[in-house]
Design an enzyme around this catalytic site. Sequence first.
Site, mmCIF file in Angstrom:
data_model
loop_
_atom_site.group_PDB
_atom_site.id
_atom_site.type_symbol
_atom_site.label_atom_id
_atom_site.label_comp_id
_atom_site.label_asym_id
_atom_site.label_seq_id
_atom_site.Cartn_x
_atom_site.Cartn_y
_atom_site.Cartn_z
ATOM 1 N N SER A 22 0.822 -1.190 0.075
ATOM 2 C CA SER A 22 0.183 -0.129 0.065
ATOM 3 C C SER A 22 0.765 1.446 0.111
ATOM 4 O O SER A 22 0.440 2.345 -0.071
ATOM 5 C CB SER A 22 -0.860 0.040 1.290
ATOM 6 O OG SER A 22 -0.181 -0.018 2.396
ATOM 7 N N HIS A 155 -39.771 23.401 -11.077
ATOM 8 C CA HIS A 155 -39.897 22.494 -11.932
ATOM 9 C C HIS A 155 -39.010 22.937 -13.149
ATOM 10 O O HIS A 155 -39.597 22.507 -14.213
ATOM 11 C CB HIS A 155 -41.192 22.184 -12.222
ATOM 12 C CG HIS A 155 -41.772 21.716 -10.893
ATOM 13 N ND1 HIS A 155 -41.883 20.329 -10.361
ATOM 14 C CD2 HIS A 155 -42.716 22.330 -10.047
ATOM 15 C CE1 HIS A 155 -42.762 20.170 -9.602
ATOM 16 N NE2 HIS A 155 -43.064 21.476 -9.024
ATOM 17 N N SER A 276 -13.532 24.528 -28.302
ATOM 18 C CA SER A 276 -13.842 23.265 -28.985
ATOM 19 C C SER A 276 -12.647 23.027 -30.273
ATOM 20 O O SER A 276 -12.403 23.881 -30.706
ATOM 21 C CB SER A 276 -15.119 23.225 -30.071
ATOM 22 O OG SER A 276 -15.276 22.359 -30.725
ATOM 23 N N LYS A 282 -17.394 27.992 -30.318
ATOM 24 C CA LYS A 282 -17.714 27.489 -28.928
ATOM 25 C C LYS A 282 -17.040 28.026 -27.829
ATOM 26 O O LYS A 282 -15.742 28.287 -27.842
ATOM 27 C CB LYS A 282 -17.530 25.964 -29.014
ATOM 28 C CG LYS A 282 -18.435 25.440 -29.936
ATOM 29 C CD LYS A 282 -19.913 25.396 -29.655
ATOM 30 C CE LYS A 282 -20.392 24.874 -28.200
ATOM 31 N NZ LYS A 282 -20.220 23.432 -27.971
ATOM 32 N N ASN A 284 -17.327 26.743 -23.954
ATOM 33 C CA ASN A 284 -17.970 25.939 -23.124
ATOM 34 C C ASN A 284 -17.577 26.370 -21.772
ATOM 35 O O ASN A 284 -16.735 26.499 -21.222
ATOM 36 C CB ASN A 284 -17.312 24.671 -23.559
ATOM 37 C CG ASN A 284 -17.743 24.185 -24.919
ATOM 38 O OD1 ASN A 284 -18.637 24.810 -25.155
ATOM 39 N ND2 ASN A 284 -16.819 23.368 -25.481
ATOM 40 N N GLU A 289 -19.428 22.335 -15.903
ATOM 41 C CA GLU A 289 -19.683 21.038 -16.108
ATOM 42 C C GLU A 289 -18.785 19.964 -15.355
ATOM 43 O O GLU A 289 -19.432 18.934 -14.712
ATOM 44 C CB GLU A 289 -19.491 20.815 -17.481
ATOM 45 C CG GLU A 289 -20.685 21.465 -18.466
ATOM 46 C CD GLU A 289 -19.945 21.382 -19.864
ATOM 47 O OE1 GLU A 289 -19.234 20.516 -20.460
ATOM 48 O OE2 GLU A 289 -20.742 22.145 -20.684
ATOM 49 N N TYR A 316 -9.632 -5.395 13.752
ATOM 50 C CA TYR A 316 -8.851 -5.260 12.483
ATOM 51 C C TYR A 316 -8.809 -6.026 11.479
ATOM 52 O O TYR A 316 -8.733 -7.004 11.900
ATOM 53 C CB TYR A 316 -7.345 -4.443 12.631
ATOM 54 C CG TYR A 316 -6.897 -4.164 11.313
ATOM 55 C CD1 TYR A 316 -7.015 -2.558 11.146
ATOM 56 C CD2 TYR A 316 -6.163 -4.855 10.475
ATOM 57 C CE1 TYR A 316 -6.617 -2.102 9.754
ATOM 58 C CE2 TYR A 316 -5.605 -4.115 9.436
ATOM 59 C CZ TYR A 316 -5.980 -2.962 8.949
ATOM 60 O OH TYR A 316 -5.222 -2.616 7.794
#
Length: 475
Positions: A22, A155, A276, A282, A284, A289, A316
Amino acid sequence: MALWGGRFSEGPQDSVFALSRSVHFDWRLAPYDIRSSKAHLAVLKKNKLIEEKDAQLIFAALNELADEVSSGAFVPVDSDEDVHSALERGLTQKLGAVGGSLRAGRSRNDQVTTDLRLFSIDHMLQIAAQLVELQDSILSKATEYVDAPSPGFTHIQHAQPVSFGHELAKHAHAFARDLDRINDWLSRTSVSSLGAGALAGSSLSLDPEFTAKDLGFKKTFQNSIDAVSDRDYVSEALFIFAMIGNHLSRIGEEWTLWASTEFSWAQVSDAYSTGSSIMPQKKNPDVAELARGKSGRLVGNLVTVLTVLKALPFAYNRDLQEDKEPLFDSFDTLLLTLPAVTGMIATTDFDRAKMSAAAPMGFSLATEIADYLAKKNIPFAQAHESAGKCVALCESTFRELHELTAEELQSIHPSLDVGVLAVLSVSGALKTRTTSGGTAPSLVLTQIKTAQGENDVTRKEISRKIKSFSEMMNQ
């Protein structure tokens, strides 16, 4: 170096070691492991379980190791299983056999959860500091647009006109709740596990209260089995992050909609937009996002850890190794996302004229008609019905409510006298919303000032805690 093996006739297979290893992700616990090792050293020295001269050597070596870890001069090698074995290797390289003295009375079981609590507190404070900055950005932008009317939505349909400052400020209250949750979490997480050993405590004369105080924890464990098994603080942190992610995602959704051609309300700064590769025109709102998208990752990390912990036997188990990567990822995700969202909000400009023009559209003043009648003691059910008939008339004649004549209104209900025209305007509708927490601009300004004052208090408290934690780590 391995921290076990005396009873084994052979070492683990390569596949087993690779699965168990780890250190490639828990190495970031190294500074906290060194600090908890100093606290453990102090209690061993205090209770004469390590000779004074050896304790001095180990303390100096730990300081050297901390500097080398910080500079990158000391790093894990392929044979290191985890952060604990890597650092013990570093100590024994400096001191020889005496470097292994720190293992007395301590297990990786109590060691790792102590380290992880310290890491989590440190990074949670960083998250809190970023949330305070985000709050500032939201409240500052809300103040700028307190006097700008816009449609309010339910809504995703026009509902009632609101102050756009009120619309923006709503996000600040969500993050204020997140900060409250963090404050509660900090209190519950401030429990030292050091001294619990593998699960049963220790026969050595340790002093868990001493090490808890040394490490800045408010208290120590009450049950050694629980101490090494508890990962509630991990789960709760991940829940807080999931909630923050959800709150960020709602900002992301709104900014994405408001920046669309159909709305054209929000002009997101070029510095917080992208283009883009094929469509030159574009622009964006990628920050919005990505904020929306990252929330899924944060929710997923919470579900991962809750699933690992479900029905896990005590005390553990190696399954608990799986708590770290989701936690680390969530910390990293938020520390990456929060500054970008803060900057996006601070630098966005909104089109007041378009929002104002849209405010009465979609018959958003219908409630004003019903409320006007209610104030004349007309039963609200009848008032609601009459307001609905006003909407129907507008739909059949392709008009908005504020375009109805006094004669048309009175023909629908005799109590709809000329006075109703005063409330059939956006400004009139906003001014009347003076109940606590309402959208009247004067009220919204007071709400924002109150929220900013509370945020300033939170900032000072977070700064104090960050300073205190830093001082503890540098001891």
